[in-house]
Enzyme design. Structure first.
Site, PDB file in Angstrom:
ATOM      1  CE  LYS A  14      -8.748  -3.581  14.363  1.00 44.29           C
ATOM      2  NZ  LYS A  14      -8.099  -3.686  13.094  1.00 44.29           N
ATOM      3  CG  ASN A  65      -0.514  -0.212   2.382  1.00 45.89           C
ATOM      4  OD1 ASN A  65       0.654   1.287   2.725  1.00 45.89           O
ATOM      5  ND2 ASN A  65      -0.616  -1.598   3.473  1.00 45.89           N
ATOM      6  CE  LYS A  91       8.926 -12.628 -13.725  1.00 45.38           C
ATOM      7  NZ  LYS A  91      10.093 -12.311 -14.940  1.00 45.38           N
TER       8      LYS A  91
END
Ligand code: CTP
Length: 431
Positions: free
Chosen positions: A375, A242, A321
């Site tokens: 959480k 990200n 790969k």
């Protein structure tokens, strides 16, 4: 100031050559290093290499007439501040775990009262064997520290877990342990500068860093922060990640350092530079970050999950790969990663404060509050990443701080460093 003395034990694996680099980095950090090798290790690296670089005798066999010390395994183990094994084979781990002392290194382990840190390296199947994992669990229960191997291409040309952790990370963790132990004993000990990029272990005393700790309201806190994004391997060349830069987490680390806290950062992938004077460990995938956090948590009084941890990772990273020929479509199967923050909160003891971040695009406060409840957090820093001047890679942020039972604190756009101080102010209030 006394220098740390590290006993470096080298056992017989292909990664033995990397122990030379570990020794060099420890010396560069100001440590004295004495080396012991197993007989098999000498098949991979000559004792002469270590002798030339340390200027000391390298012990392989107590009974060797060339050995200057007749009770070397006792004297070697008594004179060191840390016994560091790089690389550790499944065999030496098995011997340590079972009290077998049939050579110099295993006898040294038995005679050792200093902390022990082990960096294993081996083939994936050997690593995953129940026998190996059982031995590791046993040693952990005995108080031995591990620098876990990482996933990558191994000497046997397979891809999997078993590769020796980066030498910088091993040295970083060794120096961290030495410093923490010395602090626990109330000693003023130093390692000197450790200039390797991305890895720094330095004094947490702000005065030594030339920073004036005007406000040292966090001097009794040991803050553990996850920072940056994670990388989840698809195959040996590709990954899922990200846009996290690590700026917010590093700003928090810097602000906490300036307020007198002892700061440890577990960083994934970051484009920002870590601040001076904080301990930086690397955990690139969610799994590795989780392992690093678990290893550090015991000492922490505050945990801040500032990392953008990937929520999902490929079920199986391909060994080789992936080729595109003959494939018009490719489906990746993903599995949930461990929720580091939730697990830290769930297993907390001794009044650990747990703080999370919530990056949202809509109903920011609503989602952030439900995250805090789900959480079990003490505080959530929520931001709307669609607003200009907030979120990834920006030097500023726009946040709302939510605390358990408290009012939402809406903050205007401000530099991440300033926001870091506002977050720390709320942490102090929760104490
Ligand atoms: N976090 C973590 N481990 C994960 C995922 C997230 O520690 N595997 C932490 C982050 O560091 C952050 C907080 O959890 O502090 C973010 O919560 P999360 O549930 O991941 O938020 P989202 O991914 O935005 O959740 P959702 O997609 O459900 O909105």
């Amino acid at each position: 100031m006394n220098r740390f003395h590290v006993g470096l034990g080298v056992s017989g694996g292909i990664a033995a050559y990397k122990a030379v680099e570990v020794m060099r980095l420890l010396q560069k950090a100001g440590c004295e290093v004495s080396v012991a090798m197993t007989r098999h290790a000498t098949e991979f690296v000559q004792p002469l290499t270590f002798r030339a670089l340390t200027g000391g005798h390298v012990i392989v066999d107590d009974y060797d007439p060339a050995n200057p010390d007749p009770i070397a395994h006792i004297n070697f183990s008594q004179g060191i501040d840390l016994l560091l094994i790089v690389p550790a084979t499944a065999n030496i781990i098995g011997k340590f775990a079972n009290g077998i002392a049939d050579d110099f290194l295993s006898s040294t382990y038995l005679a050792c009262t200093a902390p022990v840190m082990i960096a294993p390296a081996m083939n994936t199947t050997m690593w995953e064997q129940p026998a190996t994992q059982r031995n590791i669990e046993r040693l952990r229960a005995d108080g031995v520290h591990f620098v876990e191997p990482v996933a990558g291409e191994l000497a046997c040309k397979t891809v999997g877990t078993g590769k020796l952790e980066d030498v910088e990370n091993i040295v970083s963790q060794a120096l961290g342990l030495l410093t923490a132990e010395a602090q626990r004993r109330g000693e003023e000990r130093g390692t000197g500068a450790f200039p390797e990029k991305g890895v720094s272990i330095e004094s947490n005393d702000p005065r030594r860093l030339g920073v004036s700790a005007v406000n040292d309201d966090l001097r009794d806190e040991r803050i553990l922060i996850t920072v940056g994004g994670t990388r989840e391997a698809i195959d040996p060349v590709r990954f899922i990640s990200n846009h996290s830069s690590g700026k917010m987490g590093f700003a928090l680390a810097e602000a906490a350092r300036d307020r007198g806290a002892e700061v440890t950062v577990v960083a994934g992938v970051t484009t920002a530079e870590p601040p001076e004077g904080v301990r930086v460990l690397r955990g690139v995938s969610a799994e590795e970050m989780h392992t690093a956090v678990k290893g550090e948590l015991e000492r922490a009084t505050v945990f801040v999950g500032a990392a953008a941890v990937a929520d999902y990772a490929p079920v199986n990273a391909a060994d080789a790969k992936i080729k595109k020929e003959g494939k018009e479509q490719l489906t990746l199967e993903l599995k949930k990663t461990p929720d580091i923050l939730a697990e830290v909160a769930r297993n907390r003891t001794n009044g650990l404060l747990v703080v999370g971040f919530a990056a949202e695009t809509n109903d920011v406060v609503g989602y952030a509050r439900s995250k805090m409840e789900k959480k079990g957090l003490d505080m959530v820093v929520a931001n709307d990443i669609t607003r200009e001047g907030a979120g990834f890679n920006s030097d500023t942020n726009i946040a709302t701080i939510l605390t358990r039972g408290g009012e939402a604190i809406d903050l205007p756009k401000m530099p991440k460093r300033e926001l870091a101080d506002r977050i720390l102010d709320e942490i102090v209030k929760l104490r």
